[in-house]
Design a protein around this motif. Structure first.
Motif, PDB file in Angstrom:
ATOM      1  N   THR A 319       3.656  12.907  13.599  1.00 12.99           N
ATOM      2  CA  THR A 319       3.442  13.607  12.330  1.00 12.99           C
ATOM      3  C   THR A 319       4.450  13.137  11.284  1.00 12.99           C
ATOM      4  O   THR A 319       4.102  12.892  10.124  1.00 12.99           O
ATOM      5  N   GLY A 320       5.706  13.002  11.715  1.00  7.02           N
ATOM      6  CA  GLY A 320       6.733  12.499  10.810  1.00  7.02           C
ATOM      7  C   GLY A 320       6.454  11.081  10.363  1.00  7.02           C
ATOM      8  O   GLY A 320       6.661  10.727   9.190  1.00  7.02           O
ATOM      9  N   THR A 321       5.972  10.251  11.278  1.00  7.59           N
ATOM     10  CA  THR A 321       5.629   8.869  10.943  1.00  7.59           C
ATOM     11  C   THR A 321       4.497   8.818   9.918  1.00  7.59           C
ATOM     12  O   THR A 321       4.530   8.026   8.971  1.00  7.59           O
ATOM     13  N   ALA A 322       3.492   9.666  10.113  1.00  4.48           N
ATOM     14  CA  ALA A 322       2.361   9.722   9.175  1.00  4.48           C
ATOM     15  C   ALA A 322       2.829  10.158   7.789  1.00  4.48           C
ATOM     16  O   ALA A 322       2.450   9.552   6.773  1.00  4.48           O
ATOM     17  N   LEU A 323       3.670  11.197   7.725  1.00  4.20           N
ATOM     18  CA  LEU A 323       4.165  11.692   6.440  1.00  4.20           C
ATOM     19  C   LEU A 323       5.040  10.647   5.754  1.00  4.20           C
ATOM     20  O   LEU A 323       4.928  10.415   4.541  1.00  4.20           O
ATOM     21  N   PHE A 324       5.900  10.000   6.526  1.00  5.39           N
ATOM     22  CA  PHE A 324       6.788   8.963   5.993  1.00  5.39           C
ATOM     23  C   PHE A 324       5.975   7.800   5.415  1.00  5.39           C
ATOM     24  O   PHE A 324       6.243   7.324   4.313  1.00  5.39           O
ATOM     25  N   THR A 325       4.951   7.358   6.148  1.00  3.48           N
ATOM     26  CA  THR A 325       4.131   6.226   5.717  1.00  3.48           C
ATOM     27  C   THR A 325       3.310   6.572   4.478  1.00  3.48           C
ATOM     28  O   THR A 325       3.252   5.795   3.515  1.00  3.48           O
ATOM     29  N   PHE A 326       2.674   7.740   4.505  1.00  2.00           N
ATOM     30  CA  PHE A 326       1.876   8.210   3.364  1.00  2.00           C
ATOM     31  C   PHE A 326       2.733   8.246   2.098  1.00  2.00           C
ATOM     32  O   PHE A 326       2.329   7.775   1.030  1.00  2.00           O
ATOM     33  N   SER A 327       3.935   8.783   2.229  1.00  2.00           N
ATOM     34  CA  SER A 327       4.806   8.974   1.070  1.00  2.00           C
ATOM     35  C   SER A 327       5.387   7.658   0.579  1.00  2.00           C
ATOM     36  O   SER A 327       5.573   7.462  -0.626  1.00  2.00           O
ATOM     37  N   PHE A 328       5.677   6.735   1.512  1.00  2.00           N
ATOM     38  CA  PHE A 328       6.208   5.426   1.097  1.00  2.00           C
ATOM     39  C   PHE A 328       5.218   4.695   0.202  1.00  2.00           C
ATOM     40  O   PHE A 328       5.578   4.185  -0.861  1.00  2.00           O
ATOM     41  N   PHE A 329       3.964   4.623   0.621  1.00  2.00           N
ATOM     42  CA  PHE A 329       2.973   3.893  -0.169  1.00  2.00           C
ATOM     43  C   PHE A 329       2.744   4.561  -1.526  1.00  2.00           C
ATOM     44  O   PHE A 329       2.497   3.885  -2.526  1.00  2.00           O
ATOM     45  N   ALA A 330       2.826   5.883  -1.562  1.00  4.21           N
ATOM     46  CA  ALA A 330       2.688   6.590  -2.838  1.00  4.21           C
ATOM     47  C   ALA A 330       3.836   6.216  -3.777  1.00  4.21           C
ATOM     48  O   ALA A 330       3.620   5.902  -4.953  1.00  4.21           O
ATOM     49  N   ALA A 331       5.064   6.240  -3.258  1.00  2.00           N
ATOM     50  CA  ALA A 331       6.230   5.910  -4.080  1.00  2.00           C
ATOM     51  C   ALA A 331       6.178   4.464  -4.559  1.00  2.00           C
ATOM     52  O   ALA A 331       6.454   4.167  -5.731  1.00  2.00           O
ATOM     53  N   HIS A 332       5.807   3.556  -3.660  1.00  2.00           N
ATOM     54  CA  HIS A 332       5.771   2.128  -4.014  1.00  2.00           C
ATOM     55  C   HIS A 332       4.690   1.836  -5.051  1.00  2.00           C
ATOM     56  O   HIS A 332       4.919   1.062  -5.996  1.00  2.00           O
ATOM     57  N   SER A 333       3.524   2.444  -4.906  1.00  2.00           N
ATOM     58  CA  SER A 333       2.440   2.174  -5.854  1.00  2.00           C
ATOM     59  C   SER A 333       2.799   2.656  -7.257  1.00  2.00           C
ATOM     60  O   SER A 333       2.512   1.979  -8.251  1.00  2.00           O
ATOM     61  N   VAL A 334       3.452   3.824  -7.343  1.00  2.23           N
ATOM     62  CA  VAL A 334       3.852   4.347  -8.650  1.00  2.23           C
ATOM     63  C   VAL A 334       4.994   3.520  -9.232  1.00  2.23           C
ATOM     64  O   VAL A 334       4.999   3.174 -10.413  1.00  2.23           O
ATOM     65  N   ALA A 335       5.985   3.184  -8.385  1.00  4.36           N
ATOM     66  CA  ALA A 335       7.145   2.424  -8.862  1.00  4.36           C
ATOM     67  C   ALA A 335       6.747   1.036  -9.350  1.00  4.36           C
ATOM     68  O   ALA A 335       7.236   0.565 -10.387  1.00  4.36           O
ATOM     69  N   SER A 336       5.851   0.372  -8.630  1.00  6.36           N
ATOM     70  CA  SER A 336       5.451  -0.983  -9.026  1.00  6.36           C
ATOM     71  C   SER A 336       4.693  -0.974 -10.348  1.00  6.36           C
ATOM     72  O   SER A 336       4.838  -1.899 -11.165  1.00  6.36           O
ATOM     73  N   SER A 337       3.898   0.081 -10.598  1.00  5.97           N
ATOM     74  CA  SER A 337       3.194   0.172 -11.881  1.00  5.97           C
ATOM     75  C   SER A 337       4.148   0.582 -13.002  1.00  5.97           C
ATOM     76  O   SER A 337       3.894   0.311 -14.185  1.00  5.97           O
ATOM     77  N   TRP A 338       5.250   1.228 -12.646  1.00  7.13           N
ATOM     78  CA  TRP A 338       6.248   1.676 -13.618  1.00  7.13           C
ATOM     79  C   TRP A 338       6.942   0.482 -14.268  1.00  7.13           C
ATOM     80  O   TRP A 338       7.395   0.547 -15.414  1.00  7.13           O
ATOM     81  N   VAL A 339       7.053  -0.617 -13.527  1.00  9.34           N
ATOM     82  CA  VAL A 339       7.724  -1.809 -14.037  1.00  9.34           C
ATOM     83  C   VAL A 339       7.075  -2.283 -15.331  1.00  9.34           C
ATOM     84  O   VAL A 339       7.763  -2.595 -16.318  1.00  9.34           O
ATOM     85  N   ALA A 340       5.761  -2.348 -15.344  1.00  9.22           N
ATOM     86  CA  ALA A 340       5.041  -2.822 -16.535  1.00  9.22           C
ATOM     87  C   ALA A 340       5.248  -1.892 -17.728  1.00  9.22           C
ATOM     88  O   ALA A 340       5.222  -2.341 -18.883  1.00  9.22           O
ATOM     89  N   ARG A 341       5.466  -0.617 -17.463  1.00  2.68           N
ATOM     90  CA  ARG A 341       5.661   0.348 -18.544  1.00  2.68           C
ATOM     91  C   ARG A 341       7.059   0.227 -19.159  1.00  2.68           C
ATOM     92  O   ARG A 341       7.262   0.539 -20.334  1.00  2.68           O
ATOM     93  N   LEU A 342       8.028  -0.204 -18.354  1.00  2.00           N
ATOM     94  CA  LEU A 342       9.409  -0.264 -18.823  1.00  2.00           C
ATOM     95  C   LEU A 342       9.829  -1.649 -19.297  1.00  2.00           C
ATOM     96  O   LEU A 342      10.850  -1.796 -19.962  1.00  2.00           O
TER      97      LEU A 342
END
Length: 415
Positions: A319-342
């Motif tokens: 369960t912890g692995t699933a939550l960790f993985t789900f959250s990592f991809f969410a953070a990375h997808s938002v952060a990578s798109s943030w680069v173009a905005r900044l």
């Protein structure tokens, strides 16, 4: 003026071209990341085979990601001269050939050398794929096409881990490398015959000194942008924690009291499907919640996932692995798109610098994580990653949502 039949024919030709691009990019993303990450579940096995520590065995992956990080910056420049398709084709073909050759090695040094070549080659894929798509795909279909490429990449990372582990259980690690390399060669062939030649790419030739000056100026501008530096630091931390987690949970679960088989270790990568889902959900939620809140929430959830993995009960660990993985991809997808905005200019270079830090984090922190695992076991590694993610949250807290729009509005007020 075109007749109705000519318009229909042109529309059909465009639709076929877009379909071929999608298909080729799916193969390209899948093969690249399947070959890059296929070694991860094999680390305990290869550590035993070559008499290595956990930290030493991590360099089987870290060498590739470190070489890929440096290759990203070089490949993005080379593609401006020789073209996107040529570089991407060579990238997937060389990576597949080196993966086949990995099945023939007799020493750890030989394996590390081939994995370094693979990393250098693969730098020509992520650095160029988005640029090719931005130039060749209609604006209305660009987001979905990039999404398909990213989905193929995530699917490749999952499949590479899963298939290699299964082949090891039933055959050997040598056979696993040979089969994965063969799959890569087939994917390279599909990529070559399916991807259309570029219609809008114009090679940059002649004034190489001017190009170099432009790149250096862009690099300096990004290096002086505090918001981008925070994002680069976040990328370093995110993938460093993610790689460390998946590197050493293999050692954690293969030991007592769990005694996972190679196939069972590989099956953990099925959680990558959750990552594919979270990337889509997070991107769709940016307008509603804002980037800062989404990333902070994802980082908090990653820490919660780490704490759950401290349990001695396998259900809580998974369960912890699933939550960790789900959250990592969410953070990375938002952060990578943030680069173009900044990034106010040279956004392609800014993205390349973000990816450089992303893969450098996988190499550096992935290796450091091995030393911590050897000295402080799983509990020490969880503490290490939790501290890193807390630092990442502090970097995120001070990030601006949209530097470009703020500067424009300020200029309007001043005028």
């Amino acid at each position: 003026m075109l007749s109705s039949s000519q318009m229909i024919e042109r529309h059909s030709s465009t639709a076929t071209r877009q379909k071929n691009i999608r298909r080729a990019m799916l193969f390209g993303g899948f093969s690249s990341f399947s070959m890059l990450y296929c070694v991860q579940p094999l680390m305990p096995l290869l550590a035993t085979e070559f008499t290595l520590s956990a930290s030493q065995s991590s360099w089987i992956l870290s060498t590739s990601t470190l070489c890929l990080a440096f290759s990203l910056l070089i490949s993005s420049v080379i593609s401006e001269v020789i073209g996107r398709k040529v570089l991407m084709l060579w990238a997937v073909t060389i990576a597949a050939a080196t993966t086949v050759l990995c099945s023939l090695v007799h020493s750890f040094e030989q394996l590390i050398f081939l994995r370094a070549v693979l990393g250098i080659a693969l730098g020509g894929m992520p650095a160029v794929a988005i640029a090719y798509l931005s130039e060749e795909v209609d604006a209305s279909a660009l987001a979905s096409t990039i999404g398909l490429y990213i989905a193929g990449s995530a699917l490749g990372g999952m499949s590479g881990r899963l298939l290699t582990a299964l082949f090891c259980d039933y055959f050997s690690w040598q056979v696993a490398f040979a089969i994965m390399g063969s799959i890569g060669l087939y994917s390279a062939w599909e990529f070559w015959r399916t991807l259309p030649d570029a219609q809008h790419f114009k090679p940059h030739v002649g004034n190489s000194r001017g190009q170099l000056s432009t790149i250096i100026a862009g690099f300096r501008a990004h290096a002086m942008n505090r918001d981008l530096l925070r994002l680069f630091g976040l990328a370093f931390i995110l993938t460093g924690c993610f790689t460390s987690f998946y590197n050493y949970i293999n050692f954690h679960l293969v030991a007592a009291p769990f005694h996972f088989s190679q196939a069972s270790l590989g099956s953990i990568s099925i959680f990558y499907l959750l990552g594919m889902l979270s990337s889509i959900l997070a991107s769709a939620s940016i307008t509603r919640f804002g980037r800062r809140k989404l990333v902070l929430g994802a980082l908090t959830a990653m820490v919660l996932g780490l704490l759950l993995s401290l349990s001695s009960t396998i259900v809580f660990i998974l369960t912890g692995t699933a939550l960790f993985t789900f959250s990592f991809f969410a953070a990375h997808s938002v952060a990578s798109s943030w680069v173009a905005r900044l990034a106010l200019s040279s956004r392609a270079l800014a993205s390349a610098m973000y990816l450089f830090c992303y893969y450098a984090g996988a190499s550096v922190l992935g290796s450091i994580g091995g030393d911590i695992w050897s000295n402080a076991a799983w509990q020490g590694l969880i503490l290490f990653m939790s501290i890193l993610l807390t630092i990442g949250a502090s970097l995120t807290f001070f990030l601006r949502e949209n530097q470009a729009s703020q500067i424009k509005s300020a200029d309007l007020k001043n005028s």
